[in-house]
Design a protein around this motif. Structure first.
Motif, PDB file in Angstrom:
ATOM      1  N   UNK A   1     -61.867 -30.452 -51.193  1.00  0.00           N
ATOM      2  CA  UNK A   1     -63.109 -29.807 -50.763  1.00  0.00           C
ATOM      3  C   UNK A   1     -62.830 -28.779 -49.686  1.00  0.00           C
ATOM      4  N   UNK A   2     -61.906 -29.107 -48.792  1.00  0.00           N
ATOM      5  CA  UNK A   2     -61.522 -28.155 -47.741  1.00  0.00           C
ATOM      6  C   UNK A   2     -60.990 -26.863 -48.355  1.00  0.00           C
ATOM      7  N   UNK A   3     -60.037 -27.050 -49.290  1.00  0.00           N
ATOM      8  CA  UNK A   3     -59.428 -25.889 -49.933  1.00  0.00           C
ATOM      9  C   UNK A   3     -60.472 -25.094 -50.717  1.00  0.00           C
ATOM     10  N   UNK A   4     -61.387 -25.816 -51.361  1.00  0.00           N
ATOM     11  CA  UNK A   4     -62.440 -25.126 -52.101  1.00  0.00           C
ATOM     12  C   UNK A   4     -63.237 -24.228 -51.176  1.00  0.00           C
ATOM     13  N   UNK A   5     -63.576 -24.771 -50.002  1.00  0.00           N
ATOM     14  CA  UNK A   5     -64.309 -23.974 -49.040  1.00  0.00           C
ATOM     15  C   UNK A   5     -63.538 -22.721 -48.669  1.00  0.00           C
ATOM     16  N   UNK A   6     -62.221 -22.883 -48.419  1.00  0.00           N
ATOM     17  CA  UNK A   6     -61.418 -21.740 -48.012  1.00  0.00           C
ATOM     18  C   UNK A   6     -61.417 -20.667 -49.096  1.00  0.00           C
ATOM     19  N   UNK A   7     -61.074 -21.059 -50.319  1.00  0.00           N
ATOM     20  CA  UNK A   7     -60.885 -19.985 -51.294  1.00  0.00           C
ATOM     21  C   UNK A   7     -62.185 -19.360 -51.750  1.00  0.00           C
ATOM     22  N   UNK A   8     -63.274 -20.154 -51.788  1.00  0.00           N
ATOM     23  CA  UNK A   8     -64.515 -19.528 -52.253  1.00  0.00           C
ATOM     24  C   UNK A   8     -65.024 -18.521 -51.240  1.00  0.00           C
ATOM     25  N   UNK A   9     -64.903 -18.829 -49.969  1.00  0.00           N
ATOM     26  CA  UNK A   9     -65.365 -17.843 -48.992  1.00  0.00           C
ATOM     27  C   UNK A   9     -64.373 -16.739 -48.762  1.00  0.00           C
ATOM     28  N   UNK A  10     -63.059 -17.033 -49.007  1.00  0.00           N
ATOM     29  CA  UNK A  10     -62.068 -15.948 -49.008  1.00  0.00           C
ATOM     30  C   UNK A  10     -62.494 -14.860 -49.993  1.00  0.00           C
ATOM     31  N   UNK A  11     -62.896 -15.325 -51.178  1.00  0.00           N
ATOM     32  CA  UNK A  11     -63.331 -14.389 -52.214  1.00  0.00           C
ATOM     33  C   UNK A  11     -64.479 -13.530 -51.703  1.00  0.00           C
ATOM     34  N   UNK A  12     -65.486 -14.186 -51.125  1.00  0.00           N
ATOM     35  CA  UNK A  12     -66.667 -13.435 -50.680  1.00  0.00           C
ATOM     36  C   UNK A  12     -66.297 -12.446 -49.579  1.00  0.00           C
ATOM     37  N   UNK A  13     -65.528 -12.890 -48.597  1.00  0.00           N
ATOM     38  CA  UNK A  13     -65.235 -12.002 -47.471  1.00  0.00           C
ATOM     39  C   UNK A  13     -64.396 -10.815 -47.900  1.00  0.00           C
ATOM     40  N   UNK A  14     -63.456 -11.058 -48.799  1.00  0.00           N
ATOM     41  CA  UNK A  14     -62.599  -9.938 -49.208  1.00  0.00           C
ATOM     42  C   UNK A  14     -63.380  -8.939 -50.043  1.00  0.00           C
ATOM     43  N   UNK A  15     -64.221  -9.438 -50.957  1.00  0.00           N
ATOM     44  CA  UNK A  15     -64.900  -8.527 -51.868  1.00  0.00           C
ATOM     45  C   UNK A  15     -66.102  -7.861 -51.211  1.00  0.00           C
ATOM     46  N   UNK A  16     -66.898  -8.622 -50.463  1.00  0.00           N
ATOM     47  CA  UNK A  16     -68.183  -8.075 -50.049  1.00  0.00           C
ATOM     48  C   UNK A  16     -68.239  -7.597 -48.609  1.00  0.00           C
ATOM     49  N   UNK A  17     -67.235  -7.977 -47.834  1.00  0.00           N
ATOM     50  CA  UNK A  17     -67.243  -7.523 -46.445  1.00  0.00           C
ATOM     51  C   UNK A  17     -66.114  -6.543 -46.253  1.00  0.00           C
ATOM     52  N   UNK A  18     -66.043  -5.965 -45.094  1.00  0.00           N
ATOM     53  CA  UNK A  18     -64.966  -5.013 -44.848  1.00  0.00           C
ATOM     54  C   UNK A  18     -65.347  -3.619 -45.322  1.00  0.00           C
ATOM     55  N   UNK A  19     -64.365  -2.762 -45.350  1.00  0.00           N
ATOM     56  CA  UNK A  19     -64.644  -1.366 -45.691  1.00  0.00           C
ATOM     57  C   UNK A  19     -64.725  -1.198 -47.195  1.00  0.00           C
ATOM     58  N   UNK A  20     -65.641  -0.338 -47.614  1.00  0.00           N
ATOM     59  CA  UNK A  20     -65.765  -0.119 -49.055  1.00  0.00           C
ATOM     60  C   UNK A  20     -64.726   0.898 -49.507  1.00  0.00           C
TER      61      UNK A  20
ATOM     62  N   UNK B   1     -71.161  -5.442 -50.170  1.00  0.00           N
ATOM     63  CA  UNK B   1     -72.375  -6.147 -49.747  1.00  0.00           C
ATOM     64  C   UNK B   1     -73.588  -5.236 -49.780  1.00  0.00           C
ATOM     65  N   UNK B   2     -73.397  -4.007 -49.267  1.00  0.00           N
ATOM     66  CA  UNK B   2     -74.528  -3.092 -49.187  1.00  0.00           C
ATOM     67  C   UNK B   2     -74.819  -2.464 -50.543  1.00  0.00           C
ATOM     68  N   UNK B   3     -73.735  -2.222 -51.302  1.00  0.00           N
ATOM     69  CA  UNK B   3     -73.915  -1.477 -52.551  1.00  0.00           C
ATOM     70  C   UNK B   3     -74.546  -2.334 -53.634  1.00  0.00           C
ATOM     71  N   UNK B   4     -74.211  -3.635 -53.681  1.00  0.00           N
ATOM     72  CA  UNK B   4     -74.728  -4.492 -54.749  1.00  0.00           C
ATOM     73  C   UNK B   4     -75.336  -5.740 -54.130  1.00  0.00           C
ATOM     74  N   UNK B   5     -76.520  -5.623 -53.591  1.00  0.00           N
ATOM     75  CA  UNK B   5     -77.105  -6.754 -52.845  1.00  0.00           C
ATOM     76  C   UNK B   5     -77.384  -7.978 -53.693  1.00  0.00           C
ATOM     77  N   UNK B   6     -77.911  -7.762 -54.903  1.00  0.00           N
ATOM     78  CA  UNK B   6     -78.239  -8.910 -55.745  1.00  0.00           C
ATOM     79  C   UNK B   6     -76.981  -9.696 -56.080  1.00  0.00           C
ATOM     80  N   UNK B   7     -75.936  -8.969 -56.458  1.00  0.00           N
ATOM     81  CA  UNK B   7     -74.680  -9.622 -56.787  1.00  0.00           C
ATOM     82  C   UNK B   7     -74.133 -10.357 -55.576  1.00  0.00           C
TER      83      UNK B   7
END
Lengths: 611, 173, 102
Positions: free
Chosen positions: A421-440, A370-376
């Motif tokens: 739609x429920x599942x879509x919500x889960x997996x799309x935000x799963x992607x974001x949280x795993x990739x952009x949040x947490x420890x680098x 998240x911090x390293x690639x803000x635009x992405x």
């Protein structure tokens, strides 16, 4: 301006020819200008034509460049047909295509096959434009096959790696199956109606064929087969996850925005035929519903960033099919438009993650970007929000319309769409949280340049605000009859809005805050098998392997020495045998020659005696 | 009548001698049997009334040509080794093929001969008649025959020269 | 001197011819082959004499004379060739005089 319609598919084709013939001698700069520039010119022409079209009350405009073939009563011209539907598709292909070309100029700059890449991309865009603008089914089929070729060439772009070639081959063969069904549909339509010009064919069909009769059902079913193949729906969907072997801009253009939507376009274009065959239309909806569920579940457990997006594409096209099936034609095309925006955005953003992060594909090896690639990061946020159809994004408007129309047709379909739609919500935000949040876990190699960033910005804007676009598709499609339910604020509408938000919350709990652990959940016996099942795409690859691939390989192995070739081998073998026999008579021994002379004499005397 | 009996006896001798000739291991033995066969055929010529031919057969065929054979065999001086070799070559099985072929030929010709009409031989054609024919209609044939003999002579001389040299050099050293 | 049927004479000629033929095909020694050839020539000569005796003409004996001449010349040259072969190959095996490959 309208008369320049014929140039729109032609200019990318010229770009392709230039790059194929002289690509190796040109500098990178010129190659990118030719490659992206040809699509830019087409986009510009499309815009100008669009203005004139909209000014003229959207009268359908037909432009015939020349005649391709005329045999008996089959007349196939190079004809281009412009109405609101093809206008929309034109914008999508040239607009999004142009942005992706600009992005590729940055993404592929280190690749030795730079000219080849842009050549294939231009070929693809040209074929797609032919497909979208064709006024008769044969020319459409030409474009259809052309995009299949472009897809094959581009998936297997890095051909040094054998797996890429296998993926390209798999894509080609599976879409081929659909193409054959479509060709059969074309044959059926021609033998029955004696024309393949789309508009006249559809009016003839409506007047001559009764709804529910065998002929419209058969031809619609065959056309559906072609659409299923190209758009990666059940049962021909297994090629799309493997097609991610190609470069990311390819995945963005072909397998998100354009080629896979060709099936949706086909059904929308020939919608009178589907209206004549209600059973087939229902089948469209059912296929769409099943596919969106299957693909959604599979996307839930994937670890490769591009595969998540691939399954997501399959799922979203399922929504489009669902819309077509329940008669919400405009909603389907609208969703096609918004999907092109946010899915291209997501793929391009994923590309910038991959190229700037050691070409890593596994999301669990990433983290804290998240911090390293803000635009992405913000591109991904916007794209995922649109994908999950959170309120006020473009995706929300289109998906909401589809789900409401589905409810009007059948509550079961609506429930399936809701679950999706429920599942879509889960997996799309799963992607974001795993990739952009947490420890680098690792440092970023490099930042994306402006060539890659500007298209991301533009697409993000479109994904956010594209929902405001009012596409005048009522001139093409019959208006969905309002069943008198005002859906604005009733229960159904509320639940529809809420389900992606619930999905977001679930993803927060599992992946952001760690309140529940997905790891612990999937370690259990049943959950573990379920996870494996979803990971393999509901076992369809394995199914096709045992059902089709294994027997074919066995048969081919049995025929290793090629029975048909045996005829020619046999001739050679026979001649060699005769030669051996003939040369055996030349022994060089005098007594043998004497004996043969005696034998000859005996033979002749015998003939003389017996005759 | 008498002629017929004599004919049978002589032809038996001829056939027996020929069979013996082709089965002998030693070349000289075979040669001697051959001479016997030729003499028997000469007697048959005499029985048929061809006196001139009978004499020719004995003097030239058995007397000159066979002697030529004898000289060559003696000159080659083959020895015991050759006889052993012949023993190896002449296995009983080797006779089958040629005998079959010859038998078929025999049967065919037998049929042809038997199908011809019956006739009697025995008219004496004496030397005088032959001489007149030779000096008359067949004059050219005589000349050609002498040409042929000349050719044979020259050929034999030319082909035998290195042998002559070889034996002379062997004789000298 | 009369009474020998033509068929018998011709038959004898045939038998001698066939025996000579067998000899040519079976024996490997060059000299023996030449001797068997002589038998065959002799047999044909016999046939001619029989024919001439049948018709009472000199032509049969003259034909025989020519055959005889032929045999003589042939034997002369043939034996010369046999000597040459012995000189070069050190053997009188007819099968060894064979330089065909395959």
């Amino acid at each position: 301006m309208l008369g320049l319609l014929g140039w729109v598919p032609l200019i990318p084709l010229m770009g392709f020819l230039i790059l194929v013939m002289a690509g190796d001698q040109l500098s990178r700069l010129i190659i990118s200008w030719v490659g992206a520039g040809s699509v830019a010119v087409s986009a510009l022409l499309a815009t100008l034509i669009g203005f004139e079209f909209l000014d003229g009350d959207m009268q359908p405009y037909r432009h015939i460049v020349g005649s391709w073939m005329t045999i008996d009563d089959l007349s196939v011209p190079f004809g281009f047909y412009l109405d609101a539907l093809s206008m929309t598709m034109l914008f999508v292909v040239t607009g999004v295509g142009f942005l992706i070309h600009v992005y590729s100029a940055g993404f592929m700059e280190d690749d030795p096959g730079y000219a080849r890449f842009f050549a294939y991309m231009n070929l693809f865009v040209s074929a797609m434009l032919v497909l979208v603008l064709a006024d008769n089914l044969v020319l459409l089929y030409l474009g259809w096959e052309g995009v299949g070729l472009g897809s094959y060439l581009l998936i297997g772009f890095w051909y040094d790696e054998p797996n890429n070639g296998y993926a390209a081959r798999k894509a080609f063969v599976m879409t081929r199956i659909g193409d054959t069904a479509m060709a059969l549909g074309l044959f059926l339509l021609f033998t029955q109606l004696h024309t393949l010009d789309i508009q006249s064919l559809l009016s003839l069909a409506s007047s001559q064929w009764a709804p529910g009769a065998v002929l419209p059902v058969a031809s619609a079913a065959l056309l559906l087969g072609g659409a299923v193949g190209k758009s990666a729906q059940l049962p021909l969907q297994t090629w799309l996850p493997d097609a991610m072997a190609g470069p990311t801009p390819v995945s963005a253009l072909i397998h998100a925005a354009t080629m896979v939507t060709a099936g949706v376009y086909l059904i929308a274009r020939t919608h009178p035929l589907f209206l004549l065959a209600p059973t087939v239309q229902l089948a469209v909806a059912v296929i769409g519903a099943l596919t969106l569920l299957v693909a959604g579940c599979s996307a839930l457990v994937q670890t490769d960033i591009k595969r998540i997006l691939a399954y997501s594409t399959i799922s979203q096209i399922g929504y489009m099919f669902l819309a077509l099936g329940v008669g919400a034609w405009s909603a389907a095309i609208f969703h096609l438009l918004t999907h092109a925006f946010f899915k291209a955005l997501l793929f391009l953003a994923a590309g910038s993650v991959i190229s700037c992060f050691h070409h890593e594909h596994n999301i669990f090896k990433m983290g804290g970007l998240r911090k390293a690639m803000p635009l992405t990061f913000w591109s991904f946020m916007i794209g995922s929000a649109a994908l999950a159809a959170l309120p006020l994004t473009s995706g929300y408007y289109s998906k909401h319309e589809i789900l409401l129309a589905a409810f009007d047709a059948s509550p079961v379909l609506w429930a399936v769409g809701l679950l999706g739609a429920l599942i879509t919500g889960i997996y799309s935000f799963r992607l974001i949280f795993v990739v952009f949040f947490g420890a680098q876990s690792q440092t970023v190699e490099k930042k994306p340049g402006w060539l890659m960033s500007v298209p991301l910005l533009l697409l993000a804007g479109l994904a956010l605000f594209g929902g405001m676009l009012q596409i005048p598709l009522n001139s093409v499609f019959p208006v969905l009859i309002d069943q008198g339910n005002d859906h604005t604020f009733n229960l159904v509408s509320v639940i529809t809005v809420a389900s992606p938000i619930i999905g977001l919350l679930i993803a927060v709990l599992f992946y952001l805050t760690g309140t529940f652990s997905a790891q612990r959940l999937s370690d259990g016996g049943l959950a573990g098998t379920l996870r494996q099942f979803f990971l393999s795409g509901w076992g369809m690859d394995a199914l096709y392997e045992t059902l089709l691939v294994r027997p074919f390989i066995t048969l081919s192995t049995m025929n290793k020495n090629d029975v048909v070739d045996g005829l020619y081998v046999g001739v050679a073998w026979l001649v060699r045998g005769l030669h051996r026999m003939a040369s055996a008579t030349q022994t060089g021994r005098v007594r043998w020659y004497g004996a043969s002379m005696v034998f000859g004499a005996v033979f002749i005397i015998a003939i003389g005696l017996l005759s | 009548m008498l002629a017929l009996i004599l004919f049978y006896i002589t032809s038996a001798v001829a056939i027996f001698a020929t069979v013996m000739m082709i089965t002998r291991l030693n070349a000289v033995h075979g040669l001697l049997y051959l001479i016997l066969s030729l003499l028997a055929v000469g007697v048959i010529f005499f029985l048929l009334g061809a006196h001139f031919a009978a004499v020719l057969e004995v003097i030239i065929y058995a007397g000159a040509i066979m002697v030529l054979f004898v000289f060559v065999i003696m000159m080659l001086n083959l020895g015991q080794k050759t006889i052993e070799q012949e023993r190896i070559w002449l296995q009983p099985g080797i006779w089958r093929g040629p005998s079959l072929l010859a038998l078929i030929l025999f049967v065919e010709m037998f049929v042809i001969i038997v199908l011809g009409g019956n006739a009697e031989t025995g008219q004496v054609v004496n030397s005088k008649q032959v001489g007149i024919a030779l000096f008359g209609p067949y004059l050219l044939a005589v000349e050609l025959a002498s040409m042929l003999l000349l050719a044979g002579l020259v050929g034999a001389y030319h082909l035998g020269k290195p042998m002559l040299k070889a034996t002379r050099s062997r004789g000298h050293s | 001197m009369s009474g020998i049927p033509v068929e018998l004479g011709l038959l004898l000629s045939l038998v001698l011819f066939v025996l000579g033929l067998i000899g040519v095909l079976v024996r490997r020694n060059l000299i023996m082959i030449l001797m068997s050839l002589e038998v065959m020539l002799n047999a044909t000569g016999l046939a001619f004499i029989v024919a001439g005796s049948r018709w009472g003409q000199a032509d049969g004996q003259i034909m025989f004379l020519l055959i005889l001449t032929l045999a003589a010349a042939e034997v002369g040259v043939g034996l010369g060739l046999a000597l040459q072969i012995f000189h070069r190959f050190q053997t009188l095996d007819a099968d060894s005089v064979n330089e065909m490959r395959g």
